[in-house]
Motif scaffolding. Structure first.
Motif, short mmCIF file in Angstrom:
data_model
loop_
_atom_site.label_atom_id
_atom_site.label_comp_id
_atom_site.label_asym_id
_atom_site.label_seq_id
_atom_site.Cartn_x
_atom_site.Cartn_y
_atom_site.Cartn_z
N ILE A 190 0.84 -1.19 0.00
CA ILE A 190 0.00 0.00 0.00
C ILE A 190 0.88 1.24 0.00
O ILE A 190 1.87 1.31 0.72
CB ILE A 190 -0.93 0.03 1.23
CG1 ILE A 190 -2.05 -1.00 1.10
CG2 ILE A 190 -1.53 1.43 1.45
CD1 ILE A 190 -2.94 -1.11 2.32
N ALA B 207 -0.02 5.13 0.68
CA ALA B 207 -1.08 6.05 1.10
C ALA B 207 -0.56 7.48 1.14
O ALA B 207 0.49 7.75 1.74
CB ALA B 207 -1.61 5.65 2.47
N SER C 155 -6.46 3.37 5.21
CA SER C 155 -5.77 2.15 4.79
C SER C 155 -5.37 1.32 5.99
O SER C 155 -5.21 1.82 7.10
CB SER C 155 -4.53 2.50 3.96
OG SER C 155 -3.58 3.21 4.73
N LEU D 216 -8.09 -0.47 1.29
CA LEU D 216 -8.21 0.97 1.07
C LEU D 216 -9.69 1.32 1.16
O LEU D 216 -10.53 0.59 0.63
CB LEU D 216 -7.70 1.37 -0.32
CG LEU D 216 -6.27 1.00 -0.69
CD1 LEU D 216 -5.97 1.46 -2.12
CD2 LEU D 216 -5.27 1.60 0.29
#
Length: 309
Positions: A64, A66, A154, A170
């Motif tokens: 991820i 973010a 997230s 997400l």
């Protein structure tokens, strides 16, 4: 013929991650031209990767990236969990998530994009890793979530390091409220809920009509013979129960099961400073839906050793 020095071999190894003898052979074949040797190794890597492409890759990592109102996620698969611990592989997956955030969020755009810190594309880099590490690897899927106002919450479950793990979520937290820190914290809590409970959709309107019809058909079959007016009420009641189980807003919040997620959102609006709406979510569980090949590991090792298990 150029004199191939140890320093040249070292430089090529650092650029490509290929083995020492492969680097030496590449430099010999290209008369000591480092860049030409890189291309030579890539071509060899592609040839090796093609042989491995048929192997099932169901392990690997989810990453991820973010960035407040923008977040991206990628799943990159490998054949074994050992590769997920490889620093080169981890660096690749982490970098891939950053690239997804900078593109339109599709796999095609990711593969074609320049690889950060390298001379080739992301697609070329994964082929190099396949050749170097010796396992099939695939960029399975990507996602990019943005909100005009608000944040993208997230969460990474079973994280092996920051932003890398086995289940990634997400969630688009849309709000005009000014307390973005509070909104981000709430978004993380809801992302954790999604990771744990795995809802089908935000609300009933997001469920595939074919799924609703299938659930209705099951209810009708279970209650066959009932009068039409009774059957209608049974189906309506059954679907309401189904929605409570599978839709995010109607599920009991894992952090406080006395409230639904929808109620938690409403109660949080005062702290955030404005209405809150969940615009959507994405949940990736590593390897979900991939049919893994069942193997007898002991027998496989014994076979390679030339003995009976």
């Amino acid at each position: 013929m150029a004199n191939i020095t140890a320093a040249m071999v070292k430089e090529l190894r650092e650029k490509t991650g290929a083995g020492m003898m492969d680097c030496k052979n590449a430099l010999t074949e290209t008369d000591g031209d480092i860049e030409a040797a890189v291309d030579w190794l890539r071509k060899k890597g592609l040839a090796k990767a093609a042989k491995k492409a048929g192997r099932v890759a169901a392990e690997g990592l989810v990453a991820i990236e973010a960035r407040g109102n923008v977040a991206a996620m990628v799943e990159v698969n490998s054949e074994t969990d050992f590769v997920a611990r490889n620093e080169q592989f981890q660096a690749f997956v982490r970098a891939a998530a950053k690239v997804v955030a900078d593109t339109d969020g599709t796999v095609d755009a990711l593969v074609a994009a320049p690889m950060p810190g390298a001379s080739g594309s992301v697609g070329e880099r994964i082929q190099e890793l396949i050749a170097t590490i010796g396992e099939n690897m695939t960029i399975r899927r990507t996602a990019k979530v943005t909100v005009a106002q608000g944040v993208v919450g997230s969460y990474m479950h079973a994280a092996v390091s920051e932003g890398l793990g086995k289940i990634g979520v997400l969630v688009a937290m849309e709000s005009t409220g000014g307390n973005t820190d509070e909104l981000a914290n709430l978004g993380r809590m809801i992302a954790m809920h999604i990771a744990a409970v795995n809802p089908v959709a935000v609300d009933a309107s997001g469920i595939d009509p074919a799924t609703v019809e299938r659930e209705s058909a099951i209810l009708r079959e279970k209650n066959a013979g009932k009068p039409d007016h009774v059957m209608q009420k049974i189906v309506e009641s059954g679907l309401k129960s189904y929605y409570k189980e599978v839709t995010l807003l109607e599920q009991s919040f894992v952090h406080d099961t006395t409230k639904t997620v929808g109620q938690v959102l409403k109660e949080s609006e005062g702290k955030v400073g404005g209405p809150i709406k969940i615009g959507g979510f994405v949940r990736y569980a590593l390897g979900e839906g991939i049919e893994k090949e069942e193997t007898d590991f002991a027998a496989e090792v014994a076979a390679q050793a030339g003995v009976k298990a």
